[in-house]
Write a protein that holds these residues in place. Structure first.
Motif, short mmCIF file in Angstrom:
data_model
loop_
_atom_site.label_atom_id
_atom_site.label_comp_id
_atom_site.label_asym_id
_atom_site.label_seq_id
_atom_site.Cartn_x
_atom_site.Cartn_y
_atom_site.Cartn_z
N LEU A 122 0.84 -1.21 0.00
CA LEU A 122 0.00 0.00 0.00
C LEU A 122 0.87 1.26 0.00
O LEU A 122 0.58 2.24 -0.69
N LEU A 123 1.98 1.20 0.78
CA LEU A 123 2.88 2.36 0.83
C LEU A 123 3.57 2.57 -0.53
O LEU A 123 3.70 3.70 -1.00
N ARG A 124 3.98 1.45 -1.15
CA ARG A 124 4.66 1.57 -2.46
C ARG A 124 3.68 2.13 -3.51
O ARG A 124 4.06 2.95 -4.35
N ALA A 125 2.41 1.70 -3.42
CA ALA A 125 1.42 2.21 -4.38
C ALA A 125 1.19 3.71 -4.16
O ALA A 125 1.08 4.49 -5.13
N PRO A 148 1.22 -4.41 12.44
CA PRO A 148 1.93 -3.20 12.88
C PRO A 148 3.42 -3.46 13.08
O PRO A 148 3.80 -4.46 13.65
N ARG A 149 4.22 -2.52 12.61
CA ARG A 149 5.68 -2.64 12.64
C ARG A 149 6.25 -2.00 13.89
O ARG A 149 7.44 -2.08 14.15
N LYS A 150 5.39 -1.31 14.65
CA LYS A 150 5.87 -0.51 15.77
C LYS A 150 4.73 -0.42 16.79
O LYS A 150 3.56 -0.46 16.40
N GLY A 208 13.01 -5.51 -8.18
CA GLY A 208 12.99 -4.08 -8.50
C GLY A 208 12.74 -3.23 -7.26
O GLY A 208 12.56 -2.01 -7.37
N ARG A 209 12.72 -3.84 -6.09
CA ARG A 209 12.47 -3.07 -4.87
C ARG A 209 13.73 -2.30 -4.46
O ARG A 209 14.83 -2.84 -4.46
N ALA A 210 13.52 -1.04 -4.07
CA ALA A 210 14.64 -0.17 -3.73
C ALA A 210 15.31 -0.59 -2.42
O ALA A 210 16.41 -0.12 -2.11
N GLY A 264 14.84 1.90 5.20
CA GLY A 264 14.34 0.80 6.04
C GLY A 264 13.59 1.30 7.27
O GLY A 264 13.35 0.55 8.21
N LYS A 265 13.23 2.61 7.25
CA LYS A 265 12.57 3.19 8.43
C LYS A 265 11.04 3.03 8.33
O LYS A 265 10.50 2.76 7.24
N ILE A 266 10.39 3.25 9.45
CA ILE A 266 8.93 3.06 9.47
C ILE A 266 8.23 4.39 9.21
O ILE A 266 8.43 5.37 9.93
N VAL A 267 7.44 4.39 8.18
CA VAL A 267 6.69 5.58 7.77
C VAL A 267 5.75 5.99 8.91
O VAL A 267 5.18 5.12 9.59
N PRO A 268 5.57 7.32 9.14
CA PRO A 268 4.68 7.75 10.22
C PRO A 268 3.32 7.04 10.16
O PRO A 268 2.73 6.90 9.08
O1 LIG Z 1 3.60 -0.57 8.44
C1 LIG Z 1 4.57 -0.40 7.69
C2 LIG Z 1 4.95 -1.35 6.73
C3 LIG Z 1 6.02 -1.10 5.93
N1 LIG Z 1 6.70 0.06 6.03
C4 LIG Z 1 7.85 0.37 5.14
O2 LIG Z 1 7.80 -0.42 3.97
C5 LIG Z 1 8.99 -1.20 3.87
C6 LIG Z 1 8.72 -2.47 3.17
O3 LIG Z 1 7.76 -3.23 3.88
P1 LIG Z 1 7.49 -4.77 3.47
O4 LIG Z 1 6.49 -5.28 4.47
O5 LIG Z 1 8.79 -5.47 3.59
O6 LIG Z 1 6.96 -4.77 2.10
C7 LIG Z 1 9.48 -1.32 5.30
O7 LIG Z 1 10.85 -1.61 5.40
C8 LIG Z 1 9.17 0.08 5.82
O8 LIG Z 1 10.09 1.01 5.37
C9 LIG Z 1 6.33 1.00 6.97
O9 LIG Z 1 6.94 2.06 7.09
N2 LIG Z 1 5.26 0.73 7.76
#
Ligand SMILES: O=c1ccn([C@@H]2O[C@H](COP(=O)(O)O)[C@@H](O)[C@H]2O)c(=O)[nH]1
Ligand SMILES: Nc1ncnc2c1ncn2[C@@H]1O[C@H](COP(=O)(O)OP(=O)(O)OP(=O)(O)O)[C@@H](O)[C@H]1O
Length: 298
Positions: free
Chosen positions: A139-142, A195-197, A236-238, A162-166
């Motif tokens: 969803l974030l990439r889109a 959730p990542r955080k 192709g992922r950055a 590699g950080k977590i988007v707000p």
């Molecule tokens: O909740 C989230 C999920 C992901 N991210 C950012 O996206 C990349 C890639 O996530 P994948 O699950 O590996 O596709 C992740 O490293 C984060 O930078 C995020 O910010 N918050």
């Protein structure tokens, strides 16, 4: 209930003492005088407190027995639980704030380190069960690539590092995707990589909907690293490069593992080892789903 009975008894005893004192001063004297009228002994007060004590004990025992519920299961850990009005109102207010009702909408979180196989297994689950797969990363990439997005550059920078988007951005994207899926008749969600955080976990459960459980892919770095490097050859992922992968591992350990541990404390985590073949891993996933009462579509 025993506790409730005890509490009631204390209150009742206190109330009775007050009532007794009042009654004793107003009515007891003439009544006692009448009953002892044939042999009045003005110096003997012994019978008065004794009578009141007996009355007090009889009524107190009655109240105590009334408080005991003969149908109650003494092994029930919730026995005696009595929610205060304040607690009840807090829960009610929190429940009101969630966007979706947990009765109508089912969310299963899918967590695990980068490359642990979340996406691969979610594809299997969606094929066989009635779930909509929502990958927070996808969803974030889109959104990053959406023309006119005000968050595109920010998301790109965060993902590369590699950080977590707000959380506000990710939760808004998830909520929108959920609304669309619900409108199309699918209210069951596999939310992958979120959730990542801790802040995301708490906000999502308080404002969107509480999750049902979490599937956690337990995977050592020695397994995840070669998978990601291999995937990087074509994805192709950055962030599928050695530098970003290293940062993602660090962030996963420090920020995402506490989320898994948090859900584990409330027994909502089903741990699956990721190291076997994809089919073997899927068997374990299915066992976790079955434990939660979920069976395949057909
Ligand atoms: O909740 C989230 C999920 C992901 N991210 C950012 O996206 C990349 C890639 O996530 P994948 O699950 O590996 O596709 C992740 O490293 C984060 O930078 C995020 O910010 N918050
Ligand atoms: N059990 C497995 N054995 C071997 N390779 C696997 C297994 N599961 C997945 N893979 C491969 O490992 C790579 C990463 O898998 P996948 O994309 O499912 O992981 P992920 O946890 O979703 O990763 P990310 O969080 O980075 O998106 C893919 O190339 C996939 O084909």
């Amino acid at each position: 209930m025993f506790y409730r009975g005890g509490l009631n008894l204390k209150l009742a005893q206190r109330a009775m003492l007050q009532t007794n004192r009042l009654q004793a001063s107003r009515f007891a004297q003439p009544t006692l005088r009448r009953s002892f009228a044939s042999k009045p002994d003005p110096n003997n007060n012994f019978g008065k407190p004794l009578k009141w004590m007996i009355l007090f004990m009889v009524v107190g025992t009655g109240l105590f027995l009334y408080g005991l519920d003969p149908n109650e299961d003494s092994r029930n850990p919730m026995r005696g639980f009595k929610m205060s009005e304040e607690e009840y109102n807090k829960i009610k207010a929190r429940a009101k704030r969630t966007a979706f009702s947990p009765q109508d909408v089912n969310v299963v979180f899918v967590l695990g380190g980068p490359g642990s196989g979340k996406g691969t297994q979610c594809a299997n689950i969606v094929r066989d069960y009635n779930f909509k797969h929502l990958s927070a990363g996808d969803l974030l990439r889109a959104e990053q690539d959406r023309e006119g997005s005000q968050f595109g550059d920010l998301i790109r920078d965060y993902i590369k590092a590699g950080k977590i988007v707000p959380q506000e951005i990710t939760i808004a994207l998830l909520k929108k995707a959920m609304e669309e899926s619900i409108a199309q008749g699918t209210p069951n969600f596999l939310i992958d990589g979120f959730p990542r955080k801790m802040d995301q976990a708490l906000t999502f459960e308080e404002q969107v909907v509480p999750s049902k459980f979490t599937i956690f892919f337990d995977c050592p770095i020695s397994v995840m690293l070669p998978r990601l490097l291999k995937r990087g050859e074509t994805s192709g992922r950055a962030d599928d490069n050695a530098e970003s992968i290293k940062k993602r591992f660090t962030v996963f350990e420090s920020q995402s593992m506490p989320v898994v541990e948090y859900f584990d404390t409330v027994d909502k985590v089903f741990k699956v080892s990721c190291a076997d073949s994809p089919n073997k891993v899927y068997e374990h996933v299915q066992q976790a789903l079955a434990k939660n009462g979920l069976s395949p579509k057909n």
